[in-house]
Design a protein around this motif. Structure first.
Motif, PDB file in Angstrom:
ATOM      1  N   VAL A  45     -48.114  21.570  95.294  1.00 14.95           N
ATOM      2  CA  VAL A  45     -49.561  21.571  95.315  1.00 14.95           C
ATOM      3  C   VAL A  45     -49.924  21.932  94.002  1.00 14.95           C
ATOM      4  N   PRO A  46     -50.980  21.423  93.155  1.00 14.44           N
ATOM      5  CA  PRO A  46     -51.192  22.155  92.203  1.00 14.44           C
ATOM      6  C   PRO A  46     -52.150  23.156  91.920  1.00 14.44           C
ATOM      7  N   LEU A  47     -51.729  24.506  92.130  1.00 15.60           N
ATOM      8  CA  LEU A  47     -52.687  25.519  92.559  1.00 15.60           C
ATOM      9  C   LEU A  47     -52.998  26.126  91.076  1.00 15.60           C
ATOM     10  N   VAL A  48     -54.538  26.555  91.170  1.00 20.20           N
ATOM     11  CA  VAL A  48     -55.230  27.045  89.889  1.00 20.20           C
ATOM     12  C   VAL A  48     -55.509  28.440  90.017  1.00 20.20           C
ATOM     13  N   THR A  49     -55.405  29.472  89.212  1.00 22.16           N
ATOM     14  CA  THR A  49     -56.064  30.882  89.593  1.00 22.16           C
ATOM     15  C   THR A  49     -57.219  31.102  88.740  1.00 22.16           C
ATOM     16  N   PHE A  50     -58.025  31.685  89.259  1.00 22.86           N
ATOM     17  CA  PHE A  50     -59.300  32.153  88.447  1.00 22.86           C
ATOM     18  C   PHE A  50     -59.529  33.582  88.177  1.00 22.86           C
ATOM     19  N   PRO A  51     -59.262  34.157  86.897  1.00 22.30           N
ATOM     20  CA  PRO A  51     -59.223  35.805  86.974  1.00 22.30           C
ATOM     21  C   PRO A  51     -60.565  36.137  86.752  1.00 22.30           C
ATOM     22  N   GLY A  52     -60.434  37.733  86.782  1.00 25.64           N
ATOM     23  CA  GLY A  52     -61.927  38.301  86.810  1.00 25.64           C
ATOM     24  C   GLY A  52     -62.455  38.281  87.897  1.00 25.64           C
ATOM     25  N   VAL A  60     -56.347  21.974  91.611  1.00 23.59           N
ATOM     26  CA  VAL A  60     -56.755  21.089  90.457  1.00 23.59           C
ATOM     27  C   VAL A  60     -58.009  20.131  91.034  1.00 23.59           C
ATOM     28  N   GLU A  61     -58.915  20.017  90.237  1.00 26.25           N
ATOM     29  CA  GLU A  61     -60.139  19.317  90.703  1.00 26.25           C
ATOM     30  C   GLU A  61     -59.712  17.767  90.944  1.00 26.25           C
ATOM     31  N   GLY A  62     -59.955  17.092  92.262  1.00 23.44           N
ATOM     32  CA  GLY A  62     -59.768  15.998  92.342  1.00 23.44           C
ATOM     33  C   GLY A  62     -58.474  15.846  93.400  1.00 23.44           C
ATOM     34  N   PHE A  63     -57.945  16.983  93.663  1.00 20.82           N
ATOM     35  CA  PHE A  63     -56.492  16.933  94.506  1.00 20.82           C
ATOM     36  C   PHE A  63     -56.943  16.585  95.753  1.00 20.82           C
ATOM     37  N   LYS A  64     -56.477  15.911  96.692  1.00 17.98           N
ATOM     38  CA  LYS A  64     -56.673  15.535  97.899  1.00 17.98           C
ATOM     39  C   LYS A  64     -55.188  15.321  98.708  1.00 17.98           C
ATOM     40  N   VAL A  65     -55.266  15.769 100.033  1.00 14.56           N
ATOM     41  CA  VAL A  65     -54.027  15.410 100.699  1.00 14.56           C
ATOM     42  C   VAL A  65     -53.919  13.868 101.185  1.00 14.56           C
ATOM     43  N   ARG A  66     -52.996  13.271 100.733  1.00 15.65           N
ATOM     44  CA  ARG A  66     -52.928  11.858 100.911  1.00 15.65           C
ATOM     45  C   ARG A  66     -51.601  11.228 101.656  1.00 15.65           C
TER      46      ARG A  66
END
Length: 293
Positions: A45-52, A60-66
């Motif tokens: 699963v393409p996880l992204v962390t946002f600091p601060g 990741v934008e556009g990721f869906k469970v297919r």
């Protein structure tokens, strides 16, 4: 599994969230959520962390469970796992989960009728005592209710009040992982050793359960008799061929050999634990007689 799928769906639907929000939503600790996110990341699963300030975690934008990313083999394995979970008590929620994730029309008849794996965790007996304990403790875990158990341990029989955390299936037996108030620590209780069980009205707060160590570091090594393994020795038991069926419940039939005389046999294997071999001999009693060592 249900929580992992739930977290994945939340992340796919929301732009971002926080570990604290996920912990509150799924009623677990932030450490548990952190482990779940690590598992999802390792699963692809393409996880992204946002600091601060105002940061968090997302995908990741556009990721869906297919569902169409599942091959027939993947779908069959997923169905077997979920169906095994459903076999415990026929939970309708698991049935609905199967319908959402593994719809038969999408994956073909192999999943429902002829998949390579079938997991059934229920008992052979309709009136099984262990199955009754399992159902009671499953409700206790879900509702966070305490339980009073009368337990037969190596040190003797005692009555304890425990806080059930989860049910564990290992090899061929069910266990309860619970916080024991008498020992003030988490313990693993074998359901077959629970002589009496009473689920109490008293509720308990969720505790951070330690990781389960289901592989004992001092477990005896068990190898075929012709294995070249330094530090091991050959163990041999004589037995009557008439007792072979019963004996195979304890010793794998791979280790049971017949000689020229079809009426007798010998169980042969290599191990590194002589004390365990002698305990096994005592357990087998008249079924088999220790020849070596």
């Amino acid at each position: 599994m249900e929580r992992l799928i739930g977290i994945m769906c939340v992340l796919a639907d929301a732009q971002r969230t926080t570990i604290g929000a996920l912990a509150e939503r799924f009623e677990v600790s932030t450490r548990t959520i952190a482990r779940d996110l690590d598992a999802l990341g390792r699963a692809g699963v393409p996880l992204v962390t946002f600091p601060g300030a105002g940061g968090g975690v997302g995908v990741v934008e556009g990721f869906k469970v297919r569902r169409d990313l599942l091959s027939t083999h993947d779908a069959a394995a997923l169905y077997a796992a979920l169906d095994g979970l459903r076999s415990i008590d026929g939970d309708q929620a698991v049935t609905q989960l199967i319908a959402r994730l593994v719809p038969g029309a999408d994956v073909g008849p192999q999943v429902a009728a002829g998949g390579p794996l079938v997991l059934d965790l229920s008992s052979w007996f309709d009136d099984a005592v262990v199955q009754e304990k399992l159902a009671m403790l499953l409700d206790a875990v879900r509702e966070r209710r305490c339980a009073r158990i009368e337990y037969v341990a190596r040190s003797g029989r005692s009555v304890r009040v425990v806080e059930p955390a989860r049910l564990v299936y290992k090899q061929s037996s069910w266990y309860l992982h619970a916080f024991c108030r008498e020992r003030e620590a988490f313990r693993l209780f074998k359901l077959k050793r629970i002589a009496a069980l009473d689920v109490l009205e008293e509720t308990c707060q969720a505790r951070e359960a330690p990781p389960l160590a289901l592989s004992a570091p001092d477990a005896p090594l068990l190898l075929p008799p012709d294995a070249d393994a330094p530090g091991t020795f050959l163990a041999e038991f004589d037995y009557d061929a008439a007792d072979e069926f019963v004996l195979a419940e304890t010793i794998d039939a791979r280790f049971l050999e017949r000689g020229a005389d079809e009426a007798v046999g010998v169980a042969r294997f290599r191990t590194d634990d002589e004390a365990w071999v002698r305990r096994l001999a005592g357990f087998l009693g008249d079924l088999a007689h220790l020849r070596e060592p």
